[in-house]
Write a protein that holds these residues in place. Structure first.
Motif, PDB file in Angstrom:
ATOM      1  N   GLY A 197      62.874  70.900  33.439  1.00 52.90           N
ATOM      2  CA  GLY A 197      62.542  72.319  33.442  1.00 52.90           C
ATOM      3  C   GLY A 197      63.752  73.158  33.783  1.00 52.90           C
ATOM      4  N   ALA A 198      63.704  74.419  33.434  1.00 53.67           N
ATOM      5  CA  ALA A 198      64.795  75.355  33.710  1.00 53.67           C
ATOM      6  C   ALA A 198      64.394  76.271  34.858  1.00 53.67           C
ATOM      7  N   LEU A 199      65.234  76.315  35.888  1.00 53.31           N
ATOM      8  CA  LEU A 199      64.940  77.124  37.071  1.00 53.31           C
ATOM      9  C   LEU A 199      66.099  78.075  37.348  1.00 53.31           C
ATOM     10  N   PRO A 200      65.795  79.241  37.909  1.00 52.14           N
ATOM     11  CA  PRO A 200      66.879  80.187  38.225  1.00 52.14           C
ATOM     12  C   PRO A 200      67.724  79.687  39.384  1.00 52.14           C
ATOM     13  N   GLU A 201      69.022  79.928  39.281  1.00 50.96           N
ATOM     14  CA  GLU A 201      69.948  79.583  40.356  1.00 50.96           C
ATOM     15  C   GLU A 201      70.649  80.855  40.785  1.00 50.96           C
ATOM     16  N   GLU A 206      70.631  86.467  44.763  1.00 51.78           N
ATOM     17  CA  GLU A 206      70.984  87.127  43.511  1.00 51.78           C
ATOM     18  C   GLU A 206      71.059  86.088  42.396  1.00 51.78           C
ATOM     19  N   PRO A 207      70.250  86.211  41.339  1.00 49.60           N
ATOM     20  CA  PRO A 207      70.283  85.223  40.255  1.00 49.60           C
ATOM     21  C   PRO A 207      71.609  85.278  39.504  1.00 49.60           C
ATOM     22  N   VAL A 208      72.152  84.093  39.221  1.00 48.93           N
ATOM     23  CA  VAL A 208      73.417  84.022  38.478  1.00 48.93           C
ATOM     24  C   VAL A 208      73.268  83.187  37.210  1.00 48.93           C
ATOM     25  N   GLY A 209      72.089  82.673  36.971  1.00 47.77           N
ATOM     26  CA  GLY A 209      71.878  81.856  35.780  1.00 47.77           C
ATOM     27  C   GLY A 209      70.714  80.918  35.975  1.00 47.77           C
ATOM     28  N   ILE A 210      70.595  79.958  35.077  1.00 50.45           N
ATOM     29  CA  ILE A 210      69.534  78.965  35.191  1.00 50.45           C
ATOM     30  C   ILE A 210      70.160  77.576  35.221  1.00 50.45           C
ATOM     31  N   ILE A 211      69.410  76.638  35.777  1.00 52.14           N
ATOM     32  CA  ILE A 211      69.872  75.256  35.833  1.00 52.14           C
ATOM     33  C   ILE A 211      68.717  74.357  35.412  1.00 52.14           C
ATOM     34  N   GLU A 212      69.015  73.373  34.607  1.00 51.48           N
ATOM     35  CA  GLU A 212      67.997  72.415  34.180  1.00 51.48           C
ATOM     36  C   GLU A 212      67.940  71.265  35.171  1.00 51.48           C
ATOM     37  N   SER A 395      66.772  75.361  51.452  1.00 50.27           N
ATOM     38  CA  SER A 395      67.301  74.483  50.420  1.00 50.27           C
ATOM     39  C   SER A 395      68.556  75.097  49.806  1.00 50.27           C
ATOM     40  N   LYS A 396      69.332  74.256  49.152  1.00 50.89           N
ATOM     41  CA  LYS A 396      70.592  74.695  48.561  1.00 50.89           C
ATOM     42  C   LYS A 396      70.460  75.005  47.071  1.00 50.89           C
ATOM     43  N   GLY A 397      69.234  75.094  46.604  1.00 46.75           N
ATOM     44  CA  GLY A 397      69.039  75.411  45.200  1.00 46.75           C
ATOM     45  C   GLY A 397      68.007  74.506  44.561  1.00 46.75           C
ATOM     46  N   PRO A 398      67.815  74.629  43.251  1.00 48.28           N
ATOM     47  CA  PRO A 398      66.775  73.869  42.541  1.00 48.28           C
ATOM     48  C   PRO A 398      66.906  72.363  42.681  1.00 48.28           C
ATOM     49  N   LEU A 399      68.144  71.839  42.849  1.00 48.92           N
ATOM     50  CA  LEU A 399      68.318  70.394  42.966  1.00 48.92           C
ATOM     51  C   LEU A 399      67.920  69.885  44.346  1.00 48.92           C
ATOM     52  N   ASP A 400      67.761  70.804  45.284  1.00 47.14           N
ATOM     53  CA  ASP A 400      67.493  70.418  46.664  1.00 47.14           C
ATOM     54  C   ASP A 400      66.015  70.485  47.004  1.00 47.14           C
ATOM     55  N   ARG A 401      65.170  70.510  45.991  1.00 42.70           N
ATOM     56  CA  ARG A 401      63.735  70.505  46.228  1.00 42.70           C
ATOM     57  C   ARG A 401      63.035  69.796  45.069  1.00 42.70           C
ATOM     58  N   ILE A 402      61.780  69.453  45.289  1.00 34.63           N
ATOM     59  CA  ILE A 402      60.972  68.826  44.245  1.00 34.63           C
ATOM     60  C   ILE A 402      60.120  69.908  43.599  1.00 34.63           C
ATOM     61  N   ASN A 403      60.248  70.039  42.313  1.00 35.66           N
ATOM     62  CA  ASN A 403      59.574  71.103  41.586  1.00 35.66           C
ATOM     63  C   ASN A 403      58.362  70.561  40.832  1.00 35.66           C
TER      64      ASN A 403
END
Length: 461
Positions: A197-201, A206-212, A395-403
């Protein structure tokens, strides 16, 4: 656990097979995954070597999921991530994290497994193998992944995230080898429900983009809960077991004393010959080749020699490790909990009072131990904390949690979707170890602890 793990005839896997045969990687056969845990769980003798190969195999399984969702996934990114999965633990020293504590006490760079791994992958034999076949700079890119540098991608999530190949291997491997019945997970179901999935980073909200990254489908929420709970249960059950931690403390005191004696010119007092790997490392702790000579077997093999050392501390600690004659443990935090929260309410207010009291006791004991100077090893303190799952704010972002993907196709953090995970509280410990609880030191320990608890009871809200 994984049955046969084949290496294909692709250029990447032929190269990784050569990496596996390197001296640095083969050393991991002689470094146990769980350090001193086999003093409690006799079956826990599995090695960092077995774990590393298992992580690589698991990473390949995760990468097949990436291919299903991302048709233009970069072969180069994939190759770097799979390589990083294989070599992620190559820098661990004897008894792993216990050796790192020695490094922190004495500021020894190569006792840190991340620094050691970086040196081996970037500049050592492993780096030479990777660069000679896969291109100049490949090893440096792999080392950057291990250091969590550079732009994050879904390939990074395979190596380092809340749901990565490392965790998915060791939660099952450590459970199997120790024999504990905790921490069972439904691995096939988790993988079958894994998506991209694609999540905002963002930075500072402040959003700077998305990360898969990886997300789990709605049918896997209970399996995800079991994964978080299982991983958490391994800490009080295995990793933080009082006997295991007690052995680690003795090992740290032994190695710190040994290094100091050698560096002070008193090598003969250690009982070890001049050319012994531990002596050589004490003299040249920045030398990568010397650090590579260290493993668990080097330490175990030296214990009988050090048991005959002229230095009393080296002699005693060596005998204690060799014969499993560990210090006696006093679980201070449990005592404080019983005194300040006798009904076990575990409310936020009660936990805060317990935390404050433990802090006061630790400070008092630390001051008392520091006054003992040469006999500071009479009492050994141990403090640790493990959070089951970081809140979204930490958390440090989308990779640092279970979505989790909800039934309405929204991506949410597991903690926000699961009341069970949200209710979990950190596991904390404060312990003191002494030769005997009935000794002079043990009696003094009792006096200090009970005195501080009485003070805490008079000031508790």
């Amino acid at each position: 656990m994984h049955d046969i793990i084949p290496f294909s005839n692709s250029e990447l896997e032929r190269t990784l097979w050569r990496v596996l045969q390197s001296r640095a990687f083969q050393r991991l056969r002689r470094v146990k995954q769980l350090g001193f845990s086999d003093l409690v769980y006799p079956g826990a003798c599995h090695s960092r070597f077995a774990h590393s190969v298992g992580v690589f195999h698991t990473a390949r399984m995760l990468m097949t999921i990436v291919h299903q969702y991302i048709s233009n996934s970069s072969d180069t990114k994939e190759s770097r991530a799979l390589t990083a999965a294989l070599v992620h633990d190559v820098g661990h020293g004897p008894f792993s994290h216990a050796f790192e504590k020695v490094g922190k006490r004495l500021n020894l760079k190569l006792a840190n497994h991340e620094e050691m791994s970086d040196a081996l992958v970037r500049d050592g034999e492993i780096g030479e193998i990777l660069n000679s076949t896969l291109g100049s700079g490949f090893a440096g890119d792999v080392a950057d992944i291990l250091k969590k540098d550079g732009v994050k991608s879904v390939e990074h999530a395979v190596v380092s995230s809340q749901f990565d190949a490392d965790r998915l291997d060791y939660i099952r491997r450590d459970r199997l080898m120790t024999g504990t019945q905790h921490a069972a997970i439904d691995f096939p179901w988790l993988l079958d429900n894994l998506e991209i999935g694609a999540l905002p980073e963002g930075v500072d909200d402040e959003p700077v983009g998305i990360i898969e990254t990886f997300v789990l489908g709605p049918k896997a929420i209970y399996a995800a809960e079991a994964f978080v709970l299982g991983l958490f249960q391994l800490y009080p059950t295995i990793y933080f077991h009082k006997a295991t931690r007690g052995a680690e403390l003795i090992f740290v005191e032994l190695l710190v004393r040994l290094v100091k004696l050698v560096q002070d010119g008193s090598r003969k007092a250690t009982g070890l010959p001049d050319a012994h790997p531990l002596v050589r490392f004490a003299r040249k702790p920045e030398n990568l080749d010397v650090a590579l000579t260290l493993d668990d077997t080097v330490v175990w093999g030296a214990l009988s020699q050090m048991a005959e050392a002229r230095d009393e501390l080296v002699s005693e600690m060596s005998r204690r490790l060799r014969d499993r004659s560990l210090y006696k443990c006093r679980d201070i935090r449990i005592e404080v909990q019983k005194a300040l929260d006798p009904d076990g309410t575990d409310t936020d207010a009660a936990v805060l009072s317990i935390d404050r009291c433990c802090t006061e006791i630790k400070q008092k004991l630390t001051e008392w131990i520091s006054e003992k100077e040469e006999r500071s090893s009479d009492i050994l303190l141990d403090e640790a904390s493990r959070s089951p799952y970081k809140p979204l704010s930490e958390s440090k972002g989308p990779l640092d949690r279970i979505n989790i993907r909800t039934e309405s196709n929204q991506l949410v953090d597991l903690r926000e979707k699961s009341p069970a995970v949200k209710a979990l509280k950190p596991f904390k410990l404060l312990r003191a170890y002494s030769r005997s609880l009935d000794s002079t030191e043990g009696e003094s320990l009792t006096t200090i602890v009970q005195g501080e608890i009485r003070k805490c009871l008079t000031t508790a809200p």
